[in-house]
Motif scaffolding. Structure first.
Motif, short mmCIF file in Angstrom:
data_model
loop_
_atom_site.label_atom_id
_atom_site.label_comp_id
_atom_site.label_asym_id
_atom_site.label_seq_id
_atom_site.Cartn_x
_atom_site.Cartn_y
_atom_site.Cartn_z
N SER A 1 0.83 -1.21 0.00
CA SER A 1 0.00 0.00 0.00
C SER A 1 0.87 1.26 0.00
N ASN A 2 0.32 2.33 -0.61
CA ASN A 2 0.98 3.64 -0.61
C ASN A 2 0.43 4.55 0.47
N VAL A 3 -0.50 4.01 1.28
CA VAL A 3 -1.17 4.81 2.30
C VAL A 3 -0.59 4.46 3.66
N ASN B 1 -7.99 -0.38 -2.58
CA ASN B 1 -7.91 -0.50 -4.04
C ASN B 1 -9.25 -0.86 -4.67
N SER B 2 -10.35 -0.47 -4.09
CA SER B 2 -11.66 -0.84 -4.62
C SER B 2 -12.41 0.38 -5.13
N ILE B 3 -13.30 0.15 -6.07
CA ILE B 3 -14.20 1.17 -6.61
C ILE B 3 -15.60 0.61 -6.59
N THR B 4 -16.59 1.49 -6.74
CA THR B 4 -18.00 1.09 -6.77
C THR B 4 -18.61 1.53 -8.09
N ILE B 5 -19.29 0.63 -8.78
CA ILE B 5 -19.95 0.93 -10.06
C ILE B 5 -21.42 0.61 -9.89
N VAL B 6 -22.29 1.56 -10.24
CA VAL B 6 -23.74 1.40 -10.08
C VAL B 6 -24.36 1.11 -11.44
N PHE B 7 -25.13 0.01 -11.52
CA PHE B 7 -25.82 -0.37 -12.74
C PHE B 7 -27.31 -0.50 -12.47
N ASP B 8 -28.11 -0.41 -13.55
CA ASP B 8 -29.53 -0.70 -13.44
C ASP B 8 -29.75 -2.21 -13.35
N ASP B 9 -28.96 -2.95 -14.09
CA ASP B 9 -29.13 -4.42 -14.13
C ASP B 9 -27.76 -5.02 -14.45
N VAL B 10 -27.40 -6.08 -13.74
CA VAL B 10 -26.09 -6.71 -13.97
C VAL B 10 -26.27 -8.20 -14.23
N GLU B 11 -27.27 -8.56 -14.99
CA GLU B 11 -27.50 -9.97 -15.29
C GLU B 11 -26.24 -10.58 -15.94
N GLY B 12 -25.76 -11.70 -15.38
CA GLY B 12 -24.58 -12.37 -15.91
C GLY B 12 -23.30 -12.02 -15.21
N VAL B 13 -23.31 -10.92 -14.43
CA VAL B 13 -22.12 -10.55 -13.68
C VAL B 13 -22.04 -11.41 -12.41
N ASP C 1 -3.66 -3.57 -10.16
CA ASP C 1 -2.49 -2.68 -10.16
C ASP C 1 -2.88 -1.32 -10.76
N ASP C 2 -2.03 -0.34 -10.53
CA ASP C 2 -2.22 1.00 -11.09
C ASP C 2 -3.62 1.52 -10.76
N TYR C 3 -3.95 1.43 -9.48
CA TYR C 3 -5.29 1.82 -9.02
C TYR C 3 -5.63 3.25 -9.41
N SER C 4 -4.67 4.16 -9.30
CA SER C 4 -4.94 5.59 -9.51
C SER C 4 -5.35 5.88 -10.95
N SER C 5 -4.88 5.09 -11.94
CA SER C 5 -5.21 5.38 -13.34
C SER C 5 -6.62 4.95 -13.70
N PHE C 6 -7.25 4.07 -12.89
CA PHE C 6 -8.61 3.64 -13.18
C PHE C 6 -9.63 4.29 -12.25
N ALA C 7 -9.16 4.86 -11.16
CA ALA C 7 -10.07 5.56 -10.24
C ALA C 7 -10.00 7.06 -10.53
N LYS C 8 -10.37 7.43 -11.77
CA LYS C 8 -10.32 8.82 -12.20
C LYS C 8 -11.69 9.28 -12.68
N GLU C 9 -11.92 10.54 -12.52
CA GLU C 9 -13.16 11.14 -12.99
C GLU C 9 -13.24 11.01 -14.51
N GLY C 10 -14.40 10.57 -15.00
CA GLY C 10 -14.62 10.42 -16.42
C GLY C 10 -14.34 9.01 -16.94
N THR C 11 -13.79 8.12 -16.12
CA THR C 11 -13.58 6.74 -16.55
C THR C 11 -14.94 6.08 -16.77
N VAL C 12 -15.05 5.36 -17.87
CA VAL C 12 -16.33 4.74 -18.25
C VAL C 12 -16.25 3.24 -18.01
#
Length: 887
Positions: free
Chosen positions: A625-627, A646-658, A694-705
């Motif tokens: 960890s860097n913290v 190193n976790s993020i949260t993604i909100v979906f309407d439906d996640v069938e199959g996930v 890995d590289d958590y900071s590059s995926f936890a950015k504003e505008g990532t889809v």
């Protein structure tokens, strides 16, 4: 008078004169008998001359000889013929009468003549006399005289004793011939090759048995004469060499040729020696070993089995000698042995000889050679004065004689310990059990150990010994204890050593034998210096006292104490001093379970920790960890620990199959994270908690889809087919923003963006929906330069917008004046005069649809994603001829 009468009178008056001729005195008719007489005389002379001279030769057998057929020959020249074959007066042999031509009788009927029967010879080395297979056997003449003068002085002889085989006198006088005598049983025959460095340089030409000795004549080819001289030694090839050594059975097979025909090898150490004369006789040794000089000595055995003539003597895996003779006396076994001169130094008064026996166990087989051949003799070499007489000892007694230290153990039970048991340190044998007995009070067992001198420094007052074999598996109070150190300790018993504080001297010689390594391990930890740190855990999992603390597969401490609380408990972790530098403000801990098993249609996750954790699990240190953390904390597992940072949260309407743990976060086809938890929030939306590897900071950015990569299956296309039976993955489109964000709104499908990681998106508008589908190809001159990434309605619903993703390497081809044509399906033209015409671009465009980009010769500026293009339904006829060079 008549006319007739007148003529008659005239005739009477005619008188004729006689003709006189000279005649020869002798008639030719008398010459013919003289010619015939001469011819008869010549025939008589020839008959007399060809009658020849009769000789008699006595052979032991007339096999293959025939009357009036078998010839007498000398070097291929016929000298006579067998006329009669009869029984000899001694009834043991046969007489063969031979009529010799008179013109050669002088040379045949002579005291110098010897006769032998020539038979066909067929062997692996040579073929000779094959003509006798058709014409039958022949009798060969072998004369001793070589000059006319010898024959003139010789005497006539017509009775001979035939020879059994070809005589040596048949050899070429100018050849290089060597006489050999065999000192051992031999299978050498005439024609056997002679080798030098595995190359044939000659052959055996004759073999004789004289005075119970076998003599050979060897012929060396002219061009190889320099390789054989007075320093040469001759040895019979060993086609199959079998050696029995400490390493087991060693079988060495020579060449196939040598294995079949045998052979003789010449060893010449000095090329400058003189040649060998034929009168000198050299020994033909039976094996290469006979060439070596040896030192002979005796060994007496008091009690031994498996010793016989030929038993090898082996020292450090090398055969140094052999037992020659074995004599059984009343009290012991006397043997005569030898060692090669180069190992003579081993024969000292301090050297001890003993018998090595085979050892068979589930761990393997030791001394495989003597399982096949029998036991072999080994020795313990010690420097000293030379000796040629020895008394062998038992190998077990050797340990007592050698440099060892004695250690005694006390145990409540002998368990599997025996006199065959060994002592190990880190699985290396360092000693053995000497003996054992009950203590005087009959309460314990005293076990005596002999530790090799070179390992004496391992033994000190803090040494710990444990039984490696007494209990394979023990369960007490639901606590599983596995004790496994190999098959050998299980079969014969074994004792393990744990060394501590090597700087201390050995004062005591009596130690306690612990029942298992786990008991010793607990004691060993307290010998280590270290420090204690406090850590929290939330009681959702169990931590036990004495659990190992592991960092990069190395134990760095243990759980010393646990202070339980119903809300949050505290644990005292003892860290060894050597690993203090690894405990920092960024350190955190997680529990590694015994077995981690998860399964679904997507696959199986099966994880087993190291052996020490297989019993109780273990606590692992993580410094990734860097913290910085204010307090140390222990997490229930690695994923929970990573989720905390190193976790993020993604909100979906439906996640069938996930699916949890199996759905992956993918970026450019690479898995960059995985779904850890799926739950509903208070708004009935689906929240997906995902872990970034890995590289958590590059995926936890504003505008990532983040979007669902659901399968698409139709007649036109198949996409993300794996998701129909496997877990549905989540696609990622990176953002260039520098702002951090950990919660995102996920999309059901891949979004329309101006720029993606694959290329640039250009929007093409159409009044009505065409036959183009998502993933339909976009062509330029029939080369695919992109694909349709999305089809949607414009904001006002008046048009259909087709997103064309053009790959980066082709974006320069799209200019502001470029035109997009629809080539989906096929086009049919019908005319009464010109007929029917059907056109289709490709099979792909027939099913999925497709677009073609045409950029005119006078192309404009490079287009950008904000430019709008209108879809043209019909492809212009001259599109193939438009071919600008765009730079």
């Amino acid at each position: 008078m008549s006319k007739d009468l007148i003529k008659e009178d005239e005739l009477k008056d005619v008188v004729y004169q006689p003709k006189i001729e000279d005649k020869k005195s002798v008639s030719f008719i008398w010459i013919l008998p003289l010619i015939i007489l001469g011819i008869l005389g010549w025939i008589a002379y020839e008959s007399y001359m060809k009658k020849g001279t009769k000789i008699t030769v006595v052979f032991k057998s007339a096999e293959g000889l025939k009357e009036n057929v078998t010839p007498l020959e000398y070097k291929g020249l016929q000298l006579g013929k067998v006329t009669k074959i009869s029984m000899h007066e001694d009834l043991k042999s046969v007489k063969v009468n031979i009529l010799v031509d008179n013109d050669v009788a002088k040379y045949v009927a002579s005291e110098s003549s010897e006769f032998w029967i020539k038979k066909p010879t067929v062997s692996l080395t040579k073929v000779s006399g094959l003509n006798t297979l058709i014409s039958g056997y022949k009798i060969e003449l072998s004369p001793k005289f070589k000059t006319q003068e010898e024959y003139n002085q010789g005497t006539f002889k017509n009775y001979f004793e035939g020879l059994d085989s070809q005589p040596n006198d048949e050899l070429d006088d100018n050849g290089y011939y060597i006489s050999l005598i065999a000192n051992d049983k031999s299978n050498i025959e005439v024609g056997t090759p002679i080798f030098y460095n595995k190359f044939q340089i000659g052959e055996i030409t004759a073999k004789e048995f004289i005075f119970e000795k076998v003599y050979f004549t060897a012929y060396i080819y002219d061009k190889f004469n320099y390789l054989v001289n007075k320093s040469s030694k001759f040895v019979i090839n060993e086609a199959l060499k079998v050696k029995y050594g400490a390493s087991g059975l060693n079988i060495e097979l020579g060449s196939l040729y040598s294995a079949l025909v045998g052979g003789v090898t010449v060893v010449t150490p000095d090329k400058n020696e003189k040649k060998i004369s034929k009168e000198e006789v050299y020994v033909l040794y039976g094996k290469e070993d006979d060439l070596k000089n040896k030192e002979y000595f005796t060994i007496n055995f008091a009690d031994v089995n498996g010793i016989e003539e030929g038993t090898p003597i082996i020292y450090k895996g090398i055969e140094v000698g052999e037992i020659l003779e074995v004599t059984l006396n009343k009290n012991n076994l006397n043997t005569k042995a030898y060692v090669y001169d180069e190992y003579k130094y081993l024969l000292t008064k301090n050297t001890k000889f003993f018998v090595e026996e085979p050892t068979i166990s589930l761990d393997g087989v030791k001394n495989l050679g003597n399982i096949v051949k029998g036991n072999f003799i080994s020795l313990d070499f010690r420097k000293g004065d030379f000796s040629n007489s020895f008394n062998a000892i038992n190998k077990k007694d050797l340990d007592k004689i050698g440099n060892t230290i004695k250690v005694e153990l006390l145990s409540e039970n002998l368990n599997s310990i025996s006199e065959k048991s060994k002592v190990y340190y880190k699985n290396i044998e360092i000693g053995r059990v000497d003996n054992y007995a009950l203590t005087p009070d009959l309460k314990n067992v005293k076990i005596s150990l002999l530790i090799d001198d070179k390992y004496k420094d391992l033994i000190n007052n803090n040494s710990l010994f444990y039984d490696m074999s007494s209990k394979l598996v023990e369960m007490k109070s639901l606590n599983l204890n596995v004790n496994y150190s190999g098959i050998e300790p299980l079969l014969n018993g074994a004792i393990g050593l744990v060394a501590n504080k090597k700087d201390e001297k050995l004062i005591k010689n009596e130690f306690k034998l612990y029942s298992s390594y786990k008991d010793v391990e607990r004691l060993k930890r307290f010998y280590n210096s270290g420090f204690t740190i406090e850590a929290d855990f939330d009681n959702s999992f169990e931590i036990k006292q004495d659990m190992a603390i592991v960092y990069k597969n190395q134990e760095i401490g243990f759980v010393k104490d646990i202070k339980f609380d119903d809300k949050k408990s505290k644990v005292s972790l003892f860290i060894y001093s050597n690993y203090k530098k690894f405990i920092t403000d960024k350190s955190r801990f997680f529990k590694q379970g015994i077995v981690n098993f998860k399964a679904s249609l997507s696959g199986v996750i099966f994880e087993v920790d190291n052996f020490s954790s297989l019993i109780d699990g273990s606590i692992h240190l993580d410094n990734s960890s860097n913290v910085d953390f204010a307090n140390y904390k222990i997490y229930s597992n690695e994923d929970e620990m990573n989720n905390s940072t190193n976790s993020i949260t993604i909100v979906f309407d439906d996640v069938e199959g996930v699916q949890e743990n199996f759905s992956q976060l993918t970026y450019k086809g690479v898995n960059v994270g995985k779904v850890k938890k799926i739950s509903l929030n208070e708004n009935q939306k689906v929240e997906v908690q995902a872990l970034i590897y890995d590289d958590y900071s590059s995926f936890a950015k504003e505008g990532t889809v983040y979007y669902l990569k659901k399968p698409r299956i139709s007649l036109q296309e198949i996409a993300n087919a794996g998701s129909t039976v496997m877990a549905v993955n989540i696609g990622v489109i990176k953002s260039e923003s520098l702002n951090r964000q950990t919660k995102f709104v996920g999309l059901e499908n891949q979004p329309s963006v101006e720029k993606s990681q694959f290329g640039t998106v250009f929007k093409v508008e159409d009044v009505t929906a065409s036959s183009v589908n998502v993933d339909a190809p976009v062509y330029y001159k029939n080369v695919q330069i992109g694909k349709v990434s999305k089809i949607d309605l414009s904001e006002d619903g008046s048009k259909v917008v087709v997103d064309c993703l053009i790959y980066d390497k082709y974006t320069k081809l799209i200019r502001k004046n470029s035109e997009f044509y629809d080539i989906s399906g096929f086009e049919m033209k019908f005319s009464i005069f010109s007929g029917t015409k059907v056109e289709s671009n490709t099979f792909t465009s027939l099913l999925k649809g497709g677009l073609v980009v045409v950029t005119p010769y006078e192309y404009g500026e490079i287009a950008n994603p904000k430019d709008k293009f209108t879809l043209v339904k019909t492809l212009r006829e001259d599109w193939k001829s438009i071919s600008p060079s765009i730079k």
